[in-house]
Scaffold this active site. Sequence first.
Site, PDB file in Angstrom:
ATOM      1  N   LYS A 196      58.419 -52.410 -31.907  1.00  0.00           N
ATOM      2  CA  LYS A 196      59.490 -53.100 -31.130  1.00  0.00           C
ATOM      3  C   LYS A 196      60.383 -51.831 -31.231  1.00  0.00           C
ATOM      4  O   LYS A 196      61.100 -51.207 -31.808  1.00  0.00           O
ATOM      5  CB  LYS A 196      60.889 -54.033 -30.616  1.00  0.00           C
ATOM      6  CG  LYS A 196      61.040 -54.906 -29.823  1.00  0.00           C
ATOM      7  CD  LYS A 196      62.528 -55.076 -29.997  1.00  0.00           C
ATOM      8  CE  LYS A 196      63.478 -54.624 -30.016  1.00  0.00           C
ATOM      9  NZ  LYS A 196      63.831 -53.617 -29.616  1.00  0.00           N
ATOM     10  N   SER A 215      71.401 -48.355 -36.137  1.00  0.00           N
ATOM     11  CA  SER A 215      72.582 -48.386 -36.927  1.00  0.00           C
ATOM     12  C   SER A 215      72.623 -48.995 -38.226  1.00  0.00           C
ATOM     13  O   SER A 215      72.213 -50.072 -38.681  1.00  0.00           O
ATOM     14  CB  SER A 215      73.452 -49.046 -35.997  1.00  0.00           C
ATOM     15  OG  SER A 215      73.418 -50.168 -36.094  1.00  0.00           O
ATOM     16  N   THR A 216      74.050 -48.234 -39.706  1.00  0.00           N
ATOM     17  CA  THR A 216      74.522 -49.302 -40.225  1.00  0.00           C
ATOM     18  C   THR A 216      74.577 -50.622 -39.933  1.00  0.00           C
ATOM     19  O   THR A 216      74.716 -51.508 -40.877  1.00  0.00           O
ATOM     20  CB  THR A 216      75.531 -48.671 -41.037  1.00  0.00           C
ATOM     21  OG1 THR A 216      74.159 -47.302 -41.645  1.00  0.00           O
ATOM     22  CG2 THR A 216      76.170 -49.421 -42.032  1.00  0.00           C
ATOM     23  N   GLU A 217      75.482 -50.725 -38.764  1.00  0.00           N
ATOM     24  CA  GLU A 217      75.682 -52.535 -38.353  1.00  0.00           C
ATOM     25  C   GLU A 217      74.821 -53.524 -38.635  1.00  0.00           C
ATOM     26  O   GLU A 217      74.512 -53.960 -39.006  1.00  0.00           O
ATOM     27  CB  GLU A 217      76.440 -52.005 -37.414  1.00  0.00           C
ATOM     28  CG  GLU A 217      77.136 -52.732 -36.754  1.00  0.00           C
ATOM     29  CD  GLU A 217      78.099 -53.406 -35.496  1.00  0.00           C
ATOM     30  OE1 GLU A 217      77.964 -52.010 -34.759  1.00  0.00           O
ATOM     31  OE2 GLU A 217      78.098 -54.372 -34.802  1.00  0.00           O
ATOM     32  N   GLY A 230      71.950 -52.727 -39.549  1.00  0.00           N
ATOM     33  CA  GLY A 230      70.903 -52.075 -41.130  1.00  0.00           C
ATOM     34  C   GLY A 230      71.461 -53.691 -41.698  1.00  0.00           C
ATOM     35  O   GLY A 230      70.815 -54.823 -42.443  1.00  0.00           O
ATOM     36  N   GLU A 238      66.290 -47.702 -42.572  1.00  0.00           N
ATOM     37  CA  GLU A 238      66.746 -46.096 -42.355  1.00  0.00           C
ATOM     38  C   GLU A 238      68.101 -46.143 -41.574  1.00  0.00           C
ATOM     39  O   GLU A 238      68.093 -46.570 -40.339  1.00  0.00           O
ATOM     40  CB  GLU A 238      65.517 -45.232 -41.771  1.00  0.00           C
ATOM     41  CG  GLU A 238      65.406 -43.595 -41.808  1.00  0.00           C
ATOM     42  CD  GLU A 238      66.636 -42.789 -41.475  1.00  0.00           C
ATOM     43  OE1 GLU A 238      67.670 -42.517 -41.319  1.00  0.00           O
ATOM     44  OE2 GLU A 238      66.068 -42.619 -40.000  1.00  0.00           O
ATOM     45  N   GLU A 286      80.263 -42.267 -36.959  1.00  0.00           N
ATOM     46  CA  GLU A 286      79.258 -41.182 -36.288  1.00  0.00           C
ATOM     47  C   GLU A 286      79.382 -41.551 -35.687  1.00  0.00           C
ATOM     48  O   GLU A 286      78.966 -42.843 -34.653  1.00  0.00           O
ATOM     49  CB  GLU A 286      77.580 -42.521 -37.148  1.00  0.00           C
ATOM     50  CG  GLU A 286      76.366 -41.953 -36.406  1.00  0.00           C
ATOM     51  CD  GLU A 286      75.010 -42.757 -37.038  1.00  0.00           C
ATOM     52  OE1 GLU A 286      75.361 -43.696 -37.298  1.00  0.00           O
ATOM     53  OE2 GLU A 286      73.981 -41.577 -37.691  1.00  0.00           O
TER      54      GLU A 286
END
Lengths: 298, 493
Positions: B195, B248-250, B252, B269, B401
């Site tokens: 996607k 994004s880490t969020e 992830g 990543e 970030e």
Amino acid sequence: MNITRSLSPVIDQVGVEERIARLQTRSIKTASKVFALKLALSMIDLTTLSGDDTPGKVRQLCAKARHLHNRLPGLPQVAAVCVYAPFVGIAKQQLAGSDIKVASVATAFPSGQSTLQVKLDETRFAVGEGADEVDMVISRGEFLRGNYHYVFDEIQSIKEACGTAHLKVILETGELSTLDNIRLASDIAMHAGADFIKTSTGKIQPAATLPVTLVMLEAIRDFYYATGRKIGMKPAGGISNAKLALQYLVVLRETLGEQWLTKDYFRFGASSLANDLLMQIVKQETGVYQSMDYFSKD
Amino acid sequence: MSKTKDTFSLQFDTTWQYDAAPESASHIRLQKGYDLFIDNKFVPPADGKYFNTVNPSTGKKIAEIARASQADVDLAVQSARKALGPWQALSGASRGKYLFRIARLIQEREREFSVIESMDGGKPIRESKTIDVPLASAHFFYYAGWADKLEYAFPGRNPKPVGVAAQIIPWNFPLLMAAWKIAPALATGNTVVLKPAETTPLTALKLAEIIRDAGLPAGVVNILTGAGDTGAMMVEHPDIDKIAFTGSTEVGKLIQKRLAGTHKKLTLELGGKGANIILEDAAIDQAVEGIINGIYFNQGHVCCAGSRLLVQESVADLVIRKLKDRMETLIVGDPLDKNTDIGAINSAAQLKSIKKYLKKGLAEGTELYQSSCELPSGSGYWCRPSLFTNVAQSNTIVQEEIFGPVLTLQTFRTLEEALEKANNTFYGLSAGVWTDKGSKIFKMTSGLKAGIVWANTYNRFDPTSPFGGYKESGIGREGGLHGLASYIKFEDR
């Protein structure tokens, strides 16, 4: 002053080449191209520096300088003609009444292998004949063996001998081997009183290159930051077409900006560049390329 | 050396300006609408819903894009599952042949992909043409070469594909991220449901055309378009064996929570807050170029961006001065113009987020310098290259970030202090070190807790080099030999 290698910052060659590669992708079109072509034309030191130069040859060069391309009115003039010292008088005479300067090479050009006394005499002779600008060469041998004081003192003495004439200091970058050396030689020359720093005699390969020019422009920038003095730059040798000349101007514009975009602070040492610039200007105005036979060779 | 007089200033608003030099877009053929790519066919979404993808430099719609719902996700996963057996059964050399074919087809259509990438995502054509697209085909070439050498890559470990991989990619390098995901997955014998991001689906759909034209067996690669909810459906799908997510880490963290207790393999990543460290003995002018390239490349929409600049105090004044002058020469404008250095911010939402951080930085008492360049008029999304000075480790703009052309500058006195500051973050993706001394490079790089560390360069990518993060910047590696391992289960004999 105490001159050691620490006078200059280190240079990263890979980084310099990457920066140049990026600047070379600038695309100069339409009106901005015409502007730059004319600017480049106005910055040319039209040059003849050969063993077979004669008064006749110099007269022809001066005529070309005065009449670049009569068919096209409104063209700028070249900045100067550059000759050996014995021809300064003839050039002065031929260019009387124009704004075109006469530059003379001196100091045992191109090798610089002579005594300081001989170099001073030659400089005084050229200035006495009316040279507006003196293009000296540094003693590369002394530089390479680490005798930086000698190089510094020599430039300072020649500067004194120049009086009011502008001094261009040729580093002969093709013999200095590394960008670190080129940077150091630039700094020494500027501190010793150079009005311009210049890459090459045109007799040694490589002559002027874009990476070398960038390093020298950055040296000029640092000198300006530190002292407020504006030093000029002259790449010479091998710049024979308009496209390359415009790339030099891009590097100049994006390194030093508006104040340096003038013949007072930037020159091209070249002989065949002028006609290629003319051909491109005519092409921009008419839409077609003309045969080189429409442009006088000298 | 370090003292400079600010009174002598350079002037970059020159009489000589570059005229517009737009890359021609006349050869680009785009459809009004794009469907989902399932089983090597473009099929309309089950519930008939579409959304718009817009050109961020104009704010105008480019095309309508299908929004995949649960039924579409089911269909795509089914198709990938069905294709898995025959695809695994092919020899490595045969799989490699398809990958080589895709690589060549991307190369052949490099101009088209570059222009579309810049139209849909806002990045300068100079970058899409010299970085995104060539690197995408390079990734396919690289992993094509591994396809028949897996036994050599992992000797004695009997490498087998994981199965059906769900891959979710971000909007900052749309085609390149698709290549990073698809190439190693196919080389190792997996099948894929991918996607692309909601704001940048076009090059992935063009890649779907290439995949179809390359004659890849139906179902090996399926491409679903949609927003976060489509991605969630893929993650939740019971018949998926592996999730590869870049973003994004969020998000992830959310994915990792949802996968707890399942058999699904995961690689992430995520974000970063890379420290770019300038030591006093660095080649300063070239380091300044590295700073510019580290943060203003791709509008700063780079997870490994060098967004935290750390400069040794003895050269800080000089670096700041040179950096400001260099920022003045950056050209912000039409992404399709060949002279553009900084294109459009990817979306209205991202611009809003960047602006929020600019405000927050000022509110916390830091100083903001922005280049005085003209921004294009009209309704595109633009942001001036920005530099915050007088900042400290405790400022929000240093910790979070921003994902935009915004740089923070801190100073340090000793190498130890630089390392401490660089590592004092919950991210750990990238870092840069600039010095003329080899010994200092070794000292710094071994002390930095980051997955990628560059010395005297920045943002340099190559398919052979593994990429991934420490701490909250991710799990697993992409690229290189390590990138293969993420798509393999070992059945050690």
